[in-house]
Design a protein around this motif. Structure first.
Motif, PDB file in Angstrom:
ATOM      1  N   UNK A   1       0.835  -1.210   0.000  1.00  0.00           N
ATOM      2  CA  UNK A   1       0.000   0.000   0.000  1.00  0.00           C
ATOM      3  C   UNK A   1       0.866   1.255   0.000  1.00  0.00           C
ATOM      4  N   UNK A   2       2.012   1.200   0.697  1.00  0.00           N
ATOM      5  CA  UNK A   2       2.865   2.385   0.786  1.00  0.00           C
ATOM      6  C   UNK A   2       3.382   2.823  -0.586  1.00  0.00           C
ATOM      7  N   UNK A   3       3.469   1.861  -1.534  1.00  0.00           N
ATOM      8  CA  UNK A   3       3.975   2.210  -2.857  1.00  0.00           C
ATOM      9  C   UNK A   3       3.065   3.201  -3.567  1.00  0.00           C
ATOM     10  N   UNK A   4       1.762   3.225  -3.208  1.00  0.00           N
ATOM     11  CA  UNK A   4       0.849   4.197  -3.794  1.00  0.00           C
ATOM     12  C   UNK A   4       1.270   5.628  -3.440  1.00  0.00           C
ATOM     13  N   UNK A   5       1.922   5.776  -2.303  1.00  0.00           N
ATOM     14  CA  UNK A   5       2.278   7.093  -1.803  1.00  0.00           C
ATOM     15  C   UNK A   5       3.780   7.359  -1.919  1.00  0.00           C
ATOM     16  N   UNK A   6       4.419   6.661  -2.855  1.00  0.00           N
ATOM     17  CA  UNK A   6       5.828   6.924  -3.137  1.00  0.00           C
ATOM     18  C   UNK A   6       5.887   8.115  -4.096  1.00  0.00           C
ATOM     19  N   UNK A   7       5.769   9.321  -3.523  1.00  0.00           N
ATOM     20  CA  UNK A   7       5.652  10.525  -4.327  1.00  0.00           C
ATOM     21  C   UNK A   7       6.900  10.796  -5.155  1.00  0.00           C
ATOM     22  N   UNK A   8       8.051  10.417  -4.645  1.00  0.00           N
ATOM     23  CA  UNK A   8       9.295  10.659  -5.373  1.00  0.00           C
ATOM     24  C   UNK A   8       9.316   9.861  -6.675  1.00  0.00           C
ATOM     25  N   UNK A   9       8.939   8.582  -6.590  1.00  0.00           N
ATOM     26  CA  UNK A   9       8.925   7.750  -7.785  1.00  0.00           C
ATOM     27  C   UNK A   9       7.840   8.225  -8.764  1.00  0.00           C
ATOM     28  N   UNK A  10       6.698   8.605  -8.217  1.00  0.00           N
ATOM     29  CA  UNK A  10       5.621   9.103  -9.072  1.00  0.00           C
ATOM     30  C   UNK A  10       6.056  10.368  -9.796  1.00  0.00           C
ATOM     31  N   UNK A  11       6.691  11.300  -9.075  1.00  0.00           N
ATOM     32  CA  UNK A  11       7.159  12.549  -9.679  1.00  0.00           C
ATOM     33  C   UNK A  11       8.216  12.281 -10.743  1.00  0.00           C
ATOM     34  N   UNK A  12       9.101  11.310 -10.458  1.00  0.00           N
ATOM     35  CA  UNK A  12      10.143  10.969 -11.430  1.00  0.00           C
ATOM     36  C   UNK A  12       9.530  10.425 -12.718  1.00  0.00           C
ATOM     37  N   UNK A  13       8.545   9.548 -12.584  1.00  0.00           N
ATOM     38  CA  UNK A  13       7.918   8.974 -13.767  1.00  0.00           C
ATOM     39  C   UNK A  13       7.101  10.018 -14.534  1.00  0.00           C
ATOM     40  N   UNK A  14       6.497  10.942 -13.798  1.00  0.00           N
ATOM     41  CA  UNK A  14       5.715  11.996 -14.461  1.00  0.00           C
ATOM     42  C   UNK A  14       6.596  12.942 -15.269  1.00  0.00           C
ATOM     43  N   UNK A  15       7.891  12.953 -14.988  1.00  0.00           N
ATOM     44  CA  UNK A  15       8.810  13.800 -15.745  1.00  0.00           C
ATOM     45  C   UNK A  15       9.242  13.156 -17.061  1.00  0.00           C
ATOM     46  N   UNK A  16       8.907  11.880 -17.238  1.00  0.00           N
ATOM     47  CA  UNK A  16       9.291  11.169 -18.463  1.00  0.00           C
ATOM     48  C   UNK A  16       8.330  11.516 -19.599  1.00  0.00           C
ATOM     49  N   UNK A  17       8.865  11.641 -20.788  1.00  0.00           N
ATOM     50  CA  UNK A  17       8.068  12.051 -21.946  1.00  0.00           C
ATOM     51  C   UNK A  17       6.955  11.063 -22.259  1.00  0.00           C
ATOM     52  N   UNK A  18       7.248   9.760 -22.203  1.00  0.00           N
ATOM     53  CA  UNK A  18       6.234   8.780 -22.576  1.00  0.00           C
ATOM     54  C   UNK A  18       5.067   8.773 -21.585  1.00  0.00           C
ATOM     55  N   UNK A  19       5.357   9.067 -20.296  1.00  0.00           N
ATOM     56  CA  UNK A  19       4.286   9.142 -19.304  1.00  0.00           C
ATOM     57  C   UNK A  19       3.445  10.397 -19.543  1.00  0.00           C
ATOM     58  N   UNK A  20       4.090  11.494 -19.857  1.00  0.00           N
ATOM     59  CA  UNK A  20       3.359  12.731 -20.144  1.00  0.00           C
ATOM     60  C   UNK A  20       2.455  12.567 -21.354  1.00  0.00           C
ATOM     61  N   UNK A  21       2.945  11.870 -22.370  1.00  0.00           N
ATOM     62  CA  UNK A  21       2.112  11.604 -23.548  1.00  0.00           C
ATOM     63  C   UNK A  21       0.905  10.747 -23.180  1.00  0.00           C
ATOM     64  N   UNK A  22       1.136   9.754 -22.345  1.00  0.00           N
ATOM     65  CA  UNK A  22       0.039   8.897 -21.903  1.00  0.00           C
ATOM     66  C   UNK A  22      -0.974   9.685 -21.078  1.00  0.00           C
ATOM     67  N   UNK A  23      -0.462  10.589 -20.220  1.00  0.00           N
ATOM     68  CA  UNK A  23      -1.336  11.403 -19.385  1.00  0.00           C
ATOM     69  C   UNK A  23      -2.232  12.305 -20.240  1.00  0.00           C
ATOM     70  N   UNK A  24      -1.637  12.943 -21.244  1.00  0.00           N
ATOM     71  CA  UNK A  24      -2.416  13.810 -22.137  1.00  0.00           C
ATOM     72  C   UNK A  24      -3.442  13.001 -22.926  1.00  0.00           C
ATOM     73  N   UNK A  25      -3.032  11.814 -23.396  1.00  0.00           N
ATOM     74  CA  UNK A  25      -3.947  10.970 -24.159  1.00  0.00           C
ATOM     75  C   UNK A  25      -5.141  10.543 -23.308  1.00  0.00           C
ATOM     76  N   UNK A  26      -4.878  10.163 -22.063  1.00  0.00           N
ATOM     77  CA  UNK A  26      -5.959   9.765 -21.168  1.00  0.00           C
ATOM     78  C   UNK A  26      -6.869  10.948 -20.829  1.00  0.00           C
ATOM     79  N   UNK A  27      -6.277  12.128 -20.637  1.00  0.00           N
ATOM     80  CA  UNK A  27      -7.085  13.315 -20.358  1.00  0.00           C
ATOM     81  C   UNK A  27      -8.009  13.626 -21.534  1.00  0.00           C
ATOM     82  N   UNK A  28      -7.487  13.515 -22.754  1.00  0.00           N
ATOM     83  CA  UNK A  28      -8.310  13.754 -23.947  1.00  0.00           C
ATOM     84  C   UNK A  28      -9.389  12.688 -24.085  1.00  0.00           C
TER      85      UNK A  28
END
Length: 275
Positions: A1-28
């Motif tokens: 459960x603690x892995x859900x709140x691993x903000x450092x890892x989440x922030x690191x992955x959100x800085x990656x281009x492929x994750x940002x593309x996925x985020x925009x695609x899901x938002x659209x």
């Protein structure tokens, strides 16, 4: 459960281009689903969404076999299916049987195409989605679809709403019922096709149906339903991706879970408001 709140890892992955593309695609995709959802629910087309998604899978499987774009194949399959549903199933009482007949045949073809292609893993990905591999081309496809959906809905929304809420009066008033039905079905097909590429054929309804059904529990106003539907779909889509990053869980599972939890909350709130 603690892995859900691993903000450092989440922030690191959100800085990656492929994750940002996925985020925009899901938002659209959330925007598309939120806009179309209330009308899908009002027109009792939930089964049609499922049928279009399954036949988008068939089109994508055919594209794999023939060696051209899977996204394009999925769009072609979904749009053809949706147009058939809209043309042959204009009346609610005959729509389900038409969809069932066409979907059964289309799924049979899809299984055949995958068998001939020889890679079952690729077919499984079409059923469960490929969010992290959306890429720039996939993001562009979703963006174009969103633009088309917004533009066409802006033109047909009022007569479509009239036709959906009071079909007999709309027919007597000269509203082109079958044309509207086919055009809207094609929009649904386009949305379903992009949904298949991102969250999979089995889970498309989580963004095209559930947010709208949740909104309908809170208000009877068509305008407010659209606004709430878009909000709920965006929360489910974007929230599902963000929560999935640290624990490395399938995005589609969290998207559907968030969407379902929102529905349960809206159902309880709606029941209490009526009491």
């Amino acid at each position: 459960m603690s892995s859900f709140f691993d903000f450092a890892q989440t922030a690191d992955l959100l800085s990656r281009t492929f994750v940002q593309q996925s985020l925009l695609a899901l938002a659209l995709l959330g925007l598309i689903g939120g806009l179309l959802g209330p009308m899908i629910v009002a027109r009792q087309m939930s089964f049609a969404v499922h049928g279009a998604a399954e036949l988008s899978f068939t089109g994508a499987a055919a594209a794999l076999l023939l060696g051209f774009s899977v996204n394009l194949g999925g769009v072609i399959g979904a749009v053809i299916a949706a147009a058939v549903f809209g043309f042959l199933g204009n009346r609610a009482r005959e729509r389900d049987s038409v969809i069932g007949v066409v979907m059964a045949f289309g799924l049979g073809l899809g299984v055949l195409f995958l068998h001939l292609y020889g890679r079952a893993g690729t077919g499984f990905a079409l059923l469960t989605g490929q969010v992290v591999s959306v890429g720039s081309s996939g993001l562009l496809a979703v963006a174009i679809t969103a633009a088309v959906v917004v533009a066409v809905l802006a033109v047909i929304y009022r007569p479509l709403l009239f036709a959906s809420l009071d079909p007999r009066v709309a027919t007597a008033s000269g509203v082109p019922m079958r044309t509207l039905s086919v055009v809207f079905a094609i929009l649904v097909g386009l949305a379903a096709a992009q949904g298949v590429q991102i969250i999979g054929a089995l889970l498309v309804m989580a963004l095209l149906i559930t947010p709208a059904a949740s909104a309908a529990r809170l208000t009877a106003s068509p305008t407010k339903q659209v606004a709430l539907s878009v909000l709920f779909a965006m929360i489910a889509a974007v929230g599902g991706l963000i929560l999935s990053l640290a624990p490395e869980l399938p995005v589609s599972v969290l998207v559907t879970t968030i969407s379902f939890v929102i529905y349960l909350i809206c159902r309880v709130v709606g029941m209490r408001a009526r009491d």
